[in-house]
Design an enzyme around this catalytic site. Structure first.
Site, mmCIF file in Angstrom:
data_model
loop_
_atom_site.group_PDB
_atom_site.id
_atom_site.type_symbol
_atom_site.label_atom_id
_atom_site.label_comp_id
_atom_site.label_asym_id
_atom_site.label_seq_id
_atom_site.Cartn_x
_atom_site.Cartn_y
_atom_site.Cartn_z
ATOM 1 N N TYR A 144 14.772 76.368 5.019
ATOM 2 C CA TYR A 144 14.392 77.757 4.802
ATOM 3 C C TYR A 144 13.003 77.869 4.162
ATOM 4 O O TYR A 144 12.296 78.844 4.375
ATOM 5 C CB TYR A 144 15.412 78.452 3.895
ATOM 6 C CG TYR A 144 16.565 79.049 4.642
ATOM 7 C CD1 TYR A 144 17.527 78.240 5.239
ATOM 8 C CD2 TYR A 144 16.702 80.427 4.756
ATOM 9 C CE1 TYR A 144 18.593 78.794 5.926
ATOM 10 C CE2 TYR A 144 17.767 80.993 5.438
ATOM 11 C CZ TYR A 144 18.705 80.180 6.020
ATOM 12 O OH TYR A 144 19.752 80.729 6.698
ATOM 13 N N LYS A 195 25.098 65.918 5.934
ATOM 14 C CA LYS A 195 25.036 65.234 7.226
ATOM 15 C C LYS A 195 24.327 63.909 6.944
ATOM 16 O O LYS A 195 23.290 63.572 7.534
ATOM 17 C CB LYS A 195 24.276 66.115 8.237
ATOM 18 C CG LYS A 195 24.288 65.606 9.661
ATOM 19 C CD LYS A 195 25.639 65.722 10.358
ATOM 20 C CE LYS A 195 25.579 65.060 11.728
ATOM 21 N NZ LYS A 195 26.892 64.967 12.393
ATOM 22 N N ASP A 227 29.767 68.800 10.375
ATOM 23 C CA ASP A 227 30.468 69.076 11.632
ATOM 24 C C ASP A 227 31.979 68.991 11.433
ATOM 25 O O ASP A 227 32.739 69.850 11.905
ATOM 26 C CB ASP A 227 29.984 68.147 12.764
ATOM 27 C CG ASP A 227 29.932 66.682 12.372
ATOM 28 O OD1 ASP A 227 30.080 66.355 11.171
ATOM 29 O OD2 ASP A 227 29.752 65.835 13.275
ATOM 30 N N ASP A 251 24.748 78.607 5.007
ATOM 31 C CA ASP A 251 24.594 79.835 5.784
ATOM 32 C C ASP A 251 25.612 79.854 6.922
ATOM 33 O O ASP A 251 26.330 80.836 7.123
ATOM 34 C CB ASP A 251 23.165 79.900 6.357
ATOM 35 C CG ASP A 251 22.931 81.147 7.187
ATOM 36 O OD1 ASP A 251 23.362 82.232 6.744
ATOM 37 O OD2 ASP A 251 22.343 81.038 8.282
ATOM 38 N N ASP A 255 29.554 82.035 7.159
ATOM 39 C CA ASP A 255 29.912 82.998 8.208
ATOM 40 C C ASP A 255 31.214 82.575 8.881
ATOM 41 O O ASP A 255 32.082 83.394 9.177
ATOM 42 C CB ASP A 255 28.818 83.085 9.295
ATOM 43 C CG ASP A 255 27.828 84.219 9.032
ATOM 44 O OD1 ASP A 255 27.574 84.520 7.845
ATOM 45 O OD2 ASP A 255 27.308 84.795 10.003
HETATM 46 C C1 IPM Z 1 22.575 85.238 4.743
HETATM 47 C C2 IPM Z 1 21.733 85.738 5.880
HETATM 48 C C3 IPM Z 1 20.281 85.390 5.596
HETATM 49 C C4 IPM Z 1 20.158 83.881 5.519
HETATM 50 C C5 IPM Z 1 19.261 85.982 6.588
HETATM 51 C C6 IPM Z 1 19.407 87.474 6.744
HETATM 52 C C7 IPM Z 1 17.852 85.622 6.206
HETATM 53 O O1 IPM Z 1 22.172 85.212 7.087
HETATM 54 O O2 IPM Z 1 22.347 85.659 3.596
HETATM 55 O O3 IPM Z 1 23.497 84.472 4.993
HETATM 56 O O4 IPM Z 1 20.008 83.224 6.544
HETATM 57 O O5 IPM Z 1 20.225 83.365 4.402
HETATM 58 MG MG MG Z 2 23.990 84.130 6.940
#
Ligand code: IPM
Ligand code: MG
Length: 364
Positions: A144, A195, A227, A251, A255
């Protein structure tokens, strides 16, 4: 009763941001009124809405507002309107800028499955019942922020895209310390995800986490490749308690883990530095449903609970908000993302009001 006035910077942002922030503020005010805590809320612009006014998604005055505050509450940033912009002025840059400038290296993403929402999860009930995982994502390092980065063109006009996955040992150590502390306060078991079989930066990650663990003999430390972790989160999520991982892996895994709960609209987060803190839902700005009063405000409301716990030293009140959310779900209220037959469909505002009603009737 305390004399201190807490300064809270509020960045509603784009898309559904303003709607969900409204509901979260209502909930925050119920608690601070009841507890006689004085707060000052100051609004700032960030993301696309800041770009439209200032030509930058992260204006200086917003940074200063954040730096002067005890905590930041953020809605969401981004939307199709700004997608064509150069990377340097995309709404997402504001989020990354805030994380960097406030030194918010520790991102807590609790994945809690409410009993009432078990049927909203795409996974089988027996897999997700009782799930309570804390994902600790490193937030200011890795690809990042690593350099070099960008797209270059060679003499034949062919392009190369570059990002740099990089971790310094001190960056790993400070997040590992947080992870062990978190694990110690929970079930004393910590999983570090990397990893290390392929990537040197995460080979270092693994060895620094292991070294840090020597001071925490009471915490059981395990390691897993990312993974495999992605697979295990679906196969057998109840094996996890605290997961610590890198920025990019965190990240993605958060999700994925969000879907255990039924909807990404349920997941709050806290981003903590040494002195600063930011609270936001993990979902995005959902431009397709913005302005329709249908977004789920619960992740933002639960983010306020995290703010009370980590920034205002009000852990009991934080738990009351979490209980109020559970009670509202028990009453049958559902926004459309978690709706199922037989429940009561709530709009954004109705959902916020339902949580407020529960809280008002609570004994503080
Ligand atoms: C998160 C989001 C952000 C990230 C984006 C919007 C930059 O996906 O906070 O998880 O990738 O960190
Ligand atoms: Mg995210």
């Amino acid at each position: 009763m305390t004399d201190k006035e807490y300064k809270i910077a509020v960045f509603a942002g784009d898309g559904v941001g303003p709607e969900i922030i409204n509901e979260a503020i209502k909930v925050l005010k119920v608690v601070t009124d009841k507890k006689n805590i004085s707060i000052s809320l100051q609004d700032g612009l960030i993301g696309g809405s800041a770009y439209d006014v200032f030509g930058t998604p992260f204006p200086e005055q917003s940074l200063n507002l954040a730096l002067e505050s005890d905590a930041v509450l953020l809605g969401a940033v981004g939307g199709p309107k700004w997608e064509g912009l150069d990377y340097s002025v995309r709404p997402e840059r504001a989020l990354l800028g805030l994380r960097e400038k406030l030194g918010l290296y520790a991102n807590l993403r609790p994945v809690v499955v409410f009993d009432e929402l078990i049927d909203a999860s795409p996974l089988k009930k027996n897999l997700v019942q009782g799930i309570n995982i804390m994902i600790l994502r490193e937030l200011t390092g890795d690809v990042y922020f690593g350099t070099p980065r960008g797209v270059t063109r060679d003499k034949d006009g062919l392009r190369t895209g570059v990002n740099t996955m990089i971790y310094k040992e001190e960056e790993i150590r400070r997040i590992a310390l947080r992870a062990f502390e978190l694990a110690r306060a929970r079930k004393k078991n910590l999983l570090s995800v990397d990893k290390a079989n392929v990537l040197e930066s995460t080979e270092l990650w693994r060895s620094v986490v292991t070294e840090t663990g020597r001071d925490y003999p009471d915490v059981e430390l395990k390691h897993m490749y990312v993974d495999n972790c992605a697979m295990q989160l679906i196969r057998n999520p109840s094996q996890f308690d605290v997961i610590v991982t890198t920025n990019l892996f965190g990240d993605i895994l958060s999700d994925e883990a969000a879907m255990l709960t039924g909807s990404i609209g349920m997941l709050p987060s806290a981003s903590l530095g040494e002195t600063k803190a930011l609270y936001e839902p993990i979902h995005g700005s959902a431009p397709d449903i913005a302005g329709k009063n249908i977004a789920n405000p619960l992740a933002t409301i639960l983010s306020v609970a995290m703010m009370l716990r980590y920034s205002l030293s009000l852990p009991q009140e934080a738990s009351l908000i979490e209980k109020a959310v559970a009670d509202v779900l028990k009453e049958g209220w559902r926004t459309q993302d978690i709706f199922s037959a037989g429940s009561r469909l709530a709009g954004t505002e109705e959902m916020g009001n339902a949580v407020v009603r529960q809280l008002v009737s609570c004994d503080f």
